[in-house]
Design an enzyme around this catalytic site. Structure first.
Site, PDB file in Angstrom:
ATOM      1  N   ARG A  48       0.822  -1.214   0.000  1.00  0.00           N
ATOM      2  CA  ARG A  48       0.000   0.000   0.000  1.00  0.00           C
ATOM      3  C   ARG A  48       0.860   1.270   0.000  1.00  0.00           C
ATOM      4  NH1 ARG A  48      -5.554  -0.363   1.503  1.00  0.00           N
ATOM      5  NH2 ARG A  48      -6.191  -2.516   1.415  1.00  0.00           N
ATOM      6  N   ARG A  84      -3.261   6.975   1.262  1.00  0.00           N
ATOM      7  CA  ARG A  84      -3.697   8.102   2.095  1.00  0.00           C
ATOM      8  C   ARG A  84      -2.680   8.689   3.058  1.00  0.00           C
ATOM      9  NH1 ARG A  84      -9.450   5.868   3.958  1.00  0.00           N
ATOM     10  NH2 ARG A  84      -8.251   3.947   3.749  1.00  0.00           N
ATOM     11  N   ARG A 120      -6.873  12.732  -4.833  1.00  0.00           N
ATOM     12  CA  ARG A 120      -8.130  12.035  -4.620  1.00  0.00           C
ATOM     13  C   ARG A 120      -9.277  13.003  -4.418  1.00  0.00           C
ATOM     14  NH1 ARG A 120     -10.553   7.993  -0.294  1.00  0.00           N
ATOM     15  NH2 ARG A 120     -12.188   9.539  -0.403  1.00  0.00           N
ATOM     16  N   ASP A 156      -7.229  -1.934  -7.041  1.00  0.00           N
ATOM     17  CA  ASP A 156      -7.714  -2.609  -5.837  1.00  0.00           C
ATOM     18  C   ASP A 156      -8.038  -4.051  -6.169  1.00  0.00           C
ATOM     19  OD1 ASP A 156      -8.464  -1.939  -2.955  1.00  0.00           O
ATOM     20  OD2 ASP A 156     -10.147  -3.149  -3.630  1.00  0.00           O
ATOM     21  N   TYR A 202     -15.383 -10.804   0.611  1.00  0.00           N
ATOM     22  CA  TYR A 202     -16.061  -9.513   0.361  1.00  0.00           C
ATOM     23  C   TYR A 202     -17.366  -9.707  -0.414  1.00  0.00           C
ATOM     24  CZ  TYR A 202     -11.861  -7.159   2.011  1.00  0.00           C
ATOM     25  OH  TYR A 202     -10.828  -6.717   2.791  1.00  0.00           O
TER      26      TYR A 202
HETATM   27  O1  1CP Z   1       0.475   0.082  -2.757  1.00  0.00           O
HETATM   28  C1  1CP Z   1      -0.371   0.637  -3.494  1.00  0.00           C
HETATM   29  O2  1CP Z   1      -0.078   1.448  -4.340  1.00  0.00           O
HETATM   30  C2  1CP Z   1      -1.792   0.376  -3.179  1.00  0.00           C
HETATM   31  C3  1CP Z   1      -2.627  -0.334  -4.197  1.00  0.00           C
HETATM   32  C4  1CP Z   1      -3.672  -1.186  -3.458  1.00  0.00           C
HETATM   33  C5  1CP Z   1      -3.585  -2.552  -3.171  1.00  0.00           C
HETATM   34  C6  1CP Z   1      -2.421  -3.476  -3.433  1.00  0.00           C
HETATM   35  C7  1CP Z   1      -4.910  -0.719  -2.964  1.00  0.00           C
HETATM   36  C8  1CP Z   1      -5.404   0.671  -3.029  1.00  0.00           C
HETATM   37  N1  1CP Z   1      -5.598  -1.797  -2.452  1.00  0.00           N
HETATM   38  C9  1CP Z   1      -4.813  -2.924  -2.550  1.00  0.00           C
HETATM   39  C10 1CP Z   1      -5.126  -4.292  -2.170  1.00  0.00           C
HETATM   40  C11 1CP Z   1      -6.272  -4.564  -1.267  1.00  0.00           C
HETATM   41  N2  1CP Z   1      -7.503  -3.957  -1.217  1.00  0.00           N
HETATM   42  C12 1CP Z   1      -6.284  -5.638  -0.341  1.00  0.00           C
HETATM   43  C13 1CP Z   1      -5.173  -6.653  -0.171  1.00  0.00           C
HETATM   44  C14 1CP Z   1      -4.013  -6.117   0.590  1.00  0.00           C
HETATM   45  C15 1CP Z   1      -4.283  -5.768   2.023  1.00  0.00           C
HETATM   46  O3  1CP Z   1      -4.708  -6.649   2.780  1.00  0.00           O
HETATM   47  O4  1CP Z   1      -4.024  -4.616   2.382  1.00  0.00           O
HETATM   48  C16 1CP Z   1      -7.532  -5.621   0.305  1.00  0.00           C
HETATM   49  C17 1CP Z   1      -8.015  -6.557   1.393  1.00  0.00           C
HETATM   50  C18 1CP Z   1      -8.295  -4.559  -0.262  1.00  0.00           C
HETATM   51  C19 1CP Z   1      -9.691  -4.202   0.053  1.00  0.00           C
HETATM   52  C20 1CP Z   1      -9.792  -2.763   0.376  1.00  0.00           C
HETATM   53  N3  1CP Z   1      -9.866  -1.782  -0.556  1.00  0.00           N
HETATM   54  C21 1CP Z   1      -9.749  -2.164   1.635  1.00  0.00           C
HETATM   55  C22 1CP Z   1      -9.577  -2.897   2.945  1.00  0.00           C
HETATM   56  C23 1CP Z   1     -10.881  -3.084   3.601  1.00  0.00           C
HETATM   57  C24 1CP Z   1     -10.800  -4.108   4.705  1.00  0.00           C
HETATM   58  O5  1CP Z   1     -11.560  -5.089   4.629  1.00  0.00           O
HETATM   59  O6  1CP Z   1     -10.008  -3.935   5.631  1.00  0.00           O
HETATM   60  C25 1CP Z   1      -9.838  -0.775   1.456  1.00  0.00           C
HETATM   61  C26 1CP Z   1      -9.880   0.296   2.496  1.00  0.00           C
HETATM   62  C27 1CP Z   1      -9.882  -0.549   0.057  1.00  0.00           C
HETATM   63  C28 1CP Z   1      -9.863   0.743  -0.656  1.00  0.00           C
HETATM   64  C29 1CP Z   1      -8.510   1.157  -1.084  1.00  0.00           C
HETATM   65  N4  1CP Z   1      -7.687   0.400  -1.916  1.00  0.00           N
HETATM   66  C30 1CP Z   1      -6.516   1.085  -2.159  1.00  0.00           C
HETATM   67  C31 1CP Z   1      -6.605   2.335  -1.453  1.00  0.00           C
HETATM   68  C32 1CP Z   1      -5.553   3.419  -1.478  1.00  0.00           C
HETATM   69  C33 1CP Z   1      -7.840   2.355  -0.793  1.00  0.00           C
HETATM   70  C34 1CP Z   1      -8.383   3.472   0.064  1.00  0.00           C
HETATM   71  C35 1CP Z   1      -9.262   4.302  -0.798  1.00  0.00           C
HETATM   72  C36 1CP Z   1      -9.288   5.727  -0.382  1.00  0.00           C
HETATM   73  O7  1CP Z   1     -10.116   6.024   0.484  1.00  0.00           O
HETATM   74  O8  1CP Z   1      -8.506   6.516  -0.915  1.00  0.00           O
END
Ligand code: 1CP
Length: 354
Positions: free
Chosen positions: A27, A31, A40, A77, A154
């Site tokens: 990640r 943020r 964003r 994502d 999910y």
């Molecule tokens: O490193 C990077 O550049 C980030 C790219 C990335 C990746 C690899 C994002 C952006 N999401 C992910 C993978 C992801 N998404 C996973 C697997 C890795 C992990 O466990 O962290 C999972 C479970 C998700 C699902 C997801 N999408 C969540 C987690 C929710 C939970 O159940 O805890 C969230 C918050 C998102 C949204 C998201 N994805 C990525 C970002 C930057 C965000 C936040 C969006 C925002 O509000 O800006």
């Protein structure tokens, strides 16, 4: 073969000698970076960032401009696949991802198809192509997907879950329905990751964030089996180079041998296992990625350096280690601490690679 100016990350996964230990952060775009929050806010929401190749590319590049990272990871994502399957992904502020049409029964599973990576998911491939152009060979690009089990959590729960009661009910009361879903997801992930590789991803990673909530037997049957299918179905060489695949199951320290036996190139470790133990158990078969607790980035730069030194010492003198956090970076970490972490890995690892 496209030249790479910095190929440490790939070399470590191939277990070839490196000058210092490569590092990237799960990640790493997101943020905790003010420049991300600004973009964003302009884009409106997270999905608009993902669906616009220029913006997704810009966000991917942001951490690389700040830090001396050894790899870029596609900004996207894991939930793009269920979104493309028609489940209606949306984000509620502060509550994480949600689906308006979750999977509840066999009829729902039968309705969904395998998304076309150059159709519904073409925006992801366009982002990969745009990022590769922009990177211009500076560092390799990592593509990724969720594991079938993690995506299914999910899709069945309708969003983030703590207890996983809906999917576990399906697993025990209607296992064939869940297997049918996981099998479709595995086929979708194979076609999605192979398309990312053809579009330019030089390595791929499968995130199994929730595999660790299963019993040892159910982990085999409902998660690992489908990751095995993915490893077997992936393009392993492209553009004259091996395309390494890394599997990461969070909370799976007890099952490392089984993960390594899939034939993957790298195994991701969270922070609940000593890297020295992990290396003794599977280090002859695979490279290791990890494993600093992401919360350590709240500590002082001195304390962070100390922890980096301890992990490097645990892995010892050989290649085959990609330094990383054991899970995603927290959103309120000071960016300077991430910088101190990355510099410490490069600096303190050199003596191990003389
Ligand atoms: O490193 C990077 O550049 C980030 C790219 C990335 C990746 C690899 C994002 C952006 N999401 C992910 C993978 C992801 N998404 C996973 C697997 C890795 C992990 O466990 O962290 C999972 C479970 C998700 C699902 C997801 N999408 C969540 C987690 C929710 C939970 O159940 O805890 C969230 C918050 C998102 C949204 C998201 N994805 C990525 C970002 C930057 C965000 C936040 C969006 C925002 O509000 O800006």
């Amino acid at each position: 073969m496209t030249e790479l100016k910095n190929d440490r990350y790939l070399r470590a996964l191939y277990k070839q000698p490196v000058d210092c230990t490569p590092v990237w952060m799960m990640r790493q775009a997101g943020r905790y970076l003010p420049e991300y929050r600004e973009l964003r806010a302009q884009a409106g929401d997270f999905l608009s960032l993902c669906k616009n190749a220029e913006l997704a590319c810009e966000v991917t590049m942001q951490p690389l401009r700040r830090f001396d990272l050894d790899a870029a990871i596609l900004f996207s994502d894991i939930l793009t696949i269920p979104d493309a399957m028609g489940l209606g992904l949306y984000f509620e502020t502060g509550e994480g991802p949600k689906f308006s049409r979750p999977i509840t029964c066999k009829a729902d599973v039968d309705k969904i198809g395998i998304p076309d990576p150059e159709g519904e998911l073409q925006y992801v491939m366009n982002a990969v192509r745009t990022i590769r152009r922009e990177l211009n060979g500076d560092v390799p690009l990592i593509g990724f997907s969720g594991s079938p089990w993690t995506l299914a959590t999910y899709m069945v729960e309708g969003g983030t879950s703590k207890a996983f009661t809906k999917i576990k009910k399906m697993m025990y009361a209607e296992p064939q329905t869940l297997h049918a879903l996981l099998d479709k997801l595995a086929d979708s992930v194979i076609s999605y990751l192979n398309a990312q590789i053809k579009a330019g991803a030089q390595s791929v990673m499968v995130f199994d964030t929730w595999g660790g909530v299963l019993t040892p037997r159910d982990y085999n049957d409902f998660s690992l089996q489908y990751m095995q299918k993915i490893v077997d179905g992936l393009i392993r060489e492209n553009d004259g180079r091996r395309v390494p695949v890394t599997l990461f199951t969070k909370n799976a320290g007890m099952w490392l041998e089984r993960i390594a036996a899939t034939g993957c190139d790298g195994v991701g470790l969270d922070w609940t296992i000593n890297i020295a133990d992990a290396k003794a158990r599977i280090g002859d078969k695979v490279a290791l990625q990890g494993n600093m607790d992401p919360s350590m980035l709240y500590a002082s730069p001195e304390r962070i350096r100390q922890e980096v030194a301890t992990i490097l010492e645990g892995f010892g003198e050989s290649t085959g280690h990609v330094f990383n956090l054991g899970h995603g970076i927290h959103l309120d970490v000071p960016p300077e601490n991430a910088g101190a972490f990355i510099d410490a890995v490069h600096e303190l690892s050199r003596p191990y690679h003389d």
